[in-house]
Design a protein around this motif. Structure first.
Motif, PDB file in Angstrom:
ATOM      1  N   ASP A  82     -13.296  11.430 -32.516  1.00 54.50           N
ATOM      2  CA  ASP A  82     -11.931  11.621 -32.079  1.00 54.50           C
ATOM      3  C   ASP A  82     -10.879  10.460 -32.616  1.00 54.50           C
ATOM      4  O   ASP A  82      -9.894  11.081 -32.851  1.00 54.50           O
ATOM      5  CB  ASP A  82     -12.196  10.983 -30.397  1.00 54.50           C
ATOM      6  CG  ASP A  82     -10.803  10.878 -29.854  1.00 54.50           C
ATOM      7  OD1 ASP A  82     -10.169  12.046 -29.470  1.00 54.50           O
ATOM      8  OD2 ASP A  82     -10.298   9.710 -29.435  1.00 54.50           O
ATOM      9  N   SER A  83     -11.440   9.436 -33.049  1.00 49.57           N
ATOM     10  CA  SER A  83     -10.423   8.495 -33.907  1.00 49.57           C
ATOM     11  C   SER A  83     -10.189   9.329 -35.229  1.00 49.57           C
ATOM     12  O   SER A  83      -8.919   9.128 -35.907  1.00 49.57           O
ATOM     13  CB  SER A  83     -11.189   7.244 -34.314  1.00 49.57           C
ATOM     14  OG  SER A  83     -10.613   6.458 -34.997  1.00 49.57           O
ATOM     15  N   ALA A  84     -11.007   9.898 -35.960  1.00 47.49           N
ATOM     16  CA  ALA A  84     -10.824  10.643 -37.361  1.00 47.49           C
ATOM     17  C   ALA A  84      -9.998  11.635 -36.979  1.00 47.49           C
ATOM     18  O   ALA A  84      -8.832  11.834 -37.729  1.00 47.49           O
ATOM     19  CB  ALA A  84     -12.039  11.030 -37.932  1.00 47.49           C
ATOM     20  N   MET A  85      -9.903  12.266 -35.725  1.00 47.04           N
ATOM     21  CA  MET A  85      -9.068  13.483 -35.636  1.00 47.04           C
ATOM     22  C   MET A  85      -7.551  13.052 -35.306  1.00 47.04           C
ATOM     23  O   MET A  85      -6.587  13.570 -35.756  1.00 47.04           O
ATOM     24  CB  MET A  85      -9.502  14.334 -34.379  1.00 47.04           C
ATOM     25  CG  MET A  85     -10.724  15.208 -34.792  1.00 47.04           C
ATOM     26  SD  MET A  85     -11.274  15.999 -33.420  1.00 47.04           S
ATOM     27  CE  MET A  85     -10.112  17.249 -33.001  1.00 47.04           C
ATOM     28  N   LYS A  86      -7.574  11.956 -34.638  1.00 45.89           N
ATOM     29  CA  LYS A  86      -6.271  11.178 -34.373  1.00 45.89           C
ATOM     30  C   LYS A  86      -5.636  10.792 -35.546  1.00 45.89           C
ATOM     31  O   LYS A  86      -4.370  10.864 -35.686  1.00 45.89           O
ATOM     32  CB  LYS A  86      -6.313  10.245 -33.194  1.00 45.89           C
ATOM     33  CG  LYS A  86      -6.644  10.557 -32.007  1.00 45.89           C
ATOM     34  CD  LYS A  86      -6.803   9.595 -30.912  1.00 45.89           C
ATOM     35  CE  LYS A  86      -6.980  10.170 -29.354  1.00 45.89           C
ATOM     36  NZ  LYS A  86      -7.178   8.969 -28.504  1.00 45.89           N
ATOM     37  N   ASP A  87      -6.348  10.176 -36.373  1.00 40.89           N
ATOM     38  CA  ASP A  87      -5.785   9.732 -37.835  1.00 40.89           C
ATOM     39  C   ASP A  87      -5.294  10.882 -38.660  1.00 40.89           C
ATOM     40  O   ASP A  87      -4.303  10.711 -39.168  1.00 40.89           O
ATOM     41  CB  ASP A  87      -6.818   8.811 -38.567  1.00 40.89           C
ATOM     42  CG  ASP A  87      -7.194   7.760 -37.762  1.00 40.89           C
ATOM     43  OD1 ASP A  87      -6.581   7.131 -37.136  1.00 40.89           O
ATOM     44  OD2 ASP A  87      -8.413   7.193 -38.444  1.00 40.89           O
ATOM     45  N   ARG A  88      -5.864  12.010 -38.422  1.00 40.73           N
ATOM     46  CA  ARG A  88      -5.645  13.057 -39.480  1.00 40.73           C
ATOM     47  C   ARG A  88      -4.303  13.736 -38.715  1.00 40.73           C
ATOM     48  O   ARG A  88      -3.252  14.233 -39.569  1.00 40.73           O
ATOM     49  CB  ARG A  88      -6.409  14.135 -39.355  1.00 40.73           C
ATOM     50  CG  ARG A  88      -7.616  14.050 -40.536  1.00 40.73           C
ATOM     51  CD  ARG A  88      -8.350  15.108 -40.661  1.00 40.73           C
ATOM     52  NE  ARG A  88      -9.606  14.670 -39.776  1.00 40.73           N
ATOM     53  CZ  ARG A  88     -10.540  15.202 -39.218  1.00 40.73           C
ATOM     54  NH1 ARG A  88     -10.796  16.516 -39.430  1.00 40.73           N
ATOM     55  NH2 ARG A  88     -11.909  14.315 -39.058  1.00 40.73           N
TER      56      ARG A  88
END
Length: 90
Positions: A82-88
């Protein structure tokens, strides 16, 4: 997303895929092992992962799947993905 938020959604998904007799033996915690404690086979774990991806609206990278042994591992992967998707998206 906090660990408690993830577990709040994750635990009912696991309960839906586990035999009731297995659940009667104790509460699901982050240390609960999927195969040894919940008697999940690989296909059941795949179905749980599909449920998780649908519920959290994310895609768990295949390379992360080999590191899933416990409920806590699932929660960690959900939070990290979830965090990686938000960062992208930012």
């Amino acid at each position: 997303m906090t660990n408690d938020d993830v577990l709040h959604t994750l635990i009912p998904l696991l309960r839906a895929r586990v035999d009731e007799q297995t659940l009667d033996q104790g509460a699901l915690t982050p240390d609960t092992r999927l195969e040894q404690d919940l008697h999940m086979d690989s296909m059941t774990i795949v179905h749980v992962l599909e449920d998780i991806e649908e519920s959290f609206e994310l895609t768990i990278p295949d390379e992360r799947l080999s590191a899933i042994y416990t409920v806590g591992d699932l929660a960690d992967i959900v939070r990290a993905t979830d965090s990686a998707m938000k960062d992208r998206a930012a």
